[in-house]
Design an enzyme around this catalytic site. Structure first.
Site, PDB file in Angstrom:
ATOM      1  N   LYS A 100      28.192  79.071  64.876  1.00  0.00           N
ATOM      2  CA  LYS A 100      29.635  78.820  64.721  1.00  0.00           C
ATOM      3  C   LYS A 100      30.417  80.124  64.796  1.00  0.00           C
ATOM      4  O   LYS A 100      31.428  80.216  65.489  1.00  0.00           O
ATOM      5  CB  LYS A 100      29.911  78.100  63.396  1.00  0.00           C
ATOM      6  CG  LYS A 100      29.431  76.656  63.383  1.00  0.00           C
ATOM      7  CD  LYS A 100      29.638  76.035  62.014  1.00  0.00           C
ATOM      8  CE  LYS A 100      29.145  74.595  61.966  1.00  0.00           C
ATOM      9  NZ  LYS A 100      29.360  73.983  60.641  1.00  0.00           N
TER      10      LYS A 100
ATOM     11  N   CYS B  64      30.084  79.170  58.394  1.00  0.00           N
ATOM     12  CA  CYS B  64      29.348  78.532  57.288  1.00  0.00           C
ATOM     13  C   CYS B  64      28.814  77.180  57.744  1.00  0.00           C
ATOM     14  O   CYS B  64      29.400  76.533  58.611  1.00  0.00           O
ATOM     15  CB  CYS B  64      30.258  78.285  56.089  1.00  0.00           C
ATOM     16  SG  CYS B  64      30.877  79.756  55.296  1.00  0.00           S
ATOM     17  N   ASP B  65      27.733  76.769  57.114  1.00  0.00           N
ATOM     18  CA  ASP B  65      27.235  75.411  57.341  1.00  0.00           C
ATOM     19  C   ASP B  65      26.480  74.961  56.100  1.00  0.00           C
ATOM     20  O   ASP B  65      25.763  75.752  55.491  1.00  0.00           O
ATOM     21  CB  ASP B  65      26.313  75.346  58.554  1.00  0.00           C
ATOM     22  CG  ASP B  65      26.019  73.900  58.929  1.00  0.00           C
ATOM     23  OD1 ASP B  65      26.902  73.270  59.535  1.00  0.00           O
ATOM     24  OD2 ASP B  65      24.946  73.396  58.571  1.00  0.00           O
ATOM     25  N   SER B  66      26.683  73.707  55.711  1.00  0.00           N
ATOM     26  CA  SER B  66      26.037  73.176  54.508  1.00  0.00           C
ATOM     27  C   SER B  66      25.258  71.907  54.803  1.00  0.00           C
ATOM     28  O   SER B  66      25.686  71.085  55.620  1.00  0.00           O
ATOM     29  CB  SER B  66      27.089  72.837  53.432  1.00  0.00           C
ATOM     30  OG  SER B  66      27.840  73.962  53.081  1.00  0.00           O
TER      31      SER B  66
ATOM     32  N   GLY C 156      24.637  78.078  54.585  1.00  0.00           N
ATOM     33  CA  GLY C 156      24.432  79.302  55.358  1.00  0.00           C
ATOM     34  C   GLY C 156      25.758  80.017  55.497  1.00  0.00           C
ATOM     35  O   GLY C 156      26.795  79.383  55.718  1.00  0.00           O
TER      36      GLY C 156
END
Length: 197
Positions: free
Chosen positions: A54, A70-72, A107
């Site tokens: 991203k 960010c990634d969740s 992340g």
């Protein structure tokens, strides 16, 4: 020291609000990265790769900037769960989650284009869910909130009613870990206060 612009490569209103809460007014530029092309089953690796993809999608557009991706995901019994596709999936997910716990992985990636440096980290928070009736689950899913969130709940919304306790970083569950962000900025030679407006 010249402070670069802070770019948030995410469409998440929750992430933007978290940054604003601590005095950072990010320039929001959603990456629209196609997450389906990353096939990884280990949650920490998955969120770190997605967060990096991203940020890397957006970074070339901002040569003098710090770009955050960010990634969740929520992992229950080792199984990864992102946003539920529809109401039926969300109801099934809550039947699994209620009275159980999951680990929320986020992340975090910072790409500093001014120094040509990248920092990648993952924060993990354990979330315990309360027992819920079928009626409460149906009512919660009907609000639409679970369909917008990794793990099918928003800690900063109605979902907070159904969370019993949290072990670890609270803001991580909302979308990004503020303590981790502070540490990552320090690694790049900044104080978080440098980005106060």
């Amino acid at each position: 020291m010249n402070i670069p612009d802070f770019i948030l490569a995410s469409a998440s209103p929750a992430r933007r609000r978290l940054l604003q809460t601590v005095g950072i007014e990010p320039i929001v530029k959603a990456s629209d990265f196609d997450e389906s092309q990353i096939q990884v089953t280990e949650p920490k690796t998955l969120v770190e790769i997605l967060a990096k993809c991203k940020a890397e999608t957006i970074a070339p557009q901002f040569p003098y900037a710090l770009v955050m991706g960010c990634d969740s995901v929520l992992a229950i019994d080792g199984q990864i769960y992102g946003k539920p596709e529809n109401a039926e999936v969300a109801i099934a997910r809550w039947n699994l989650m209620q009275g159980n716990f999951g680990d929320l992985y986020t992340g975090h990636v910072l790409i500093d284009n001014t120094q040509n440096l990248t920092v990648v980290k993952c924060q993990i928070t354990r979330v315990y869910f309360g027992k819920m009736s079928d009626r409460a689950i149906a009512a919660y899913v009907k609000t639409g909130e679970p369909l917008k969130c990794a793990g099918a709940f928003a800690l900063e919304g109605f979902g907070s009613l159904f969370v019993e306790k949290i072990e670890g970083c609270h803001s991580n569950v909302i979308g990004l870990s503020l303590p981790l962000l502070r540490q990552m900025l320090a690694e790049l030679g900044y104080e978080v206060t440098d980005f106060w407006q």
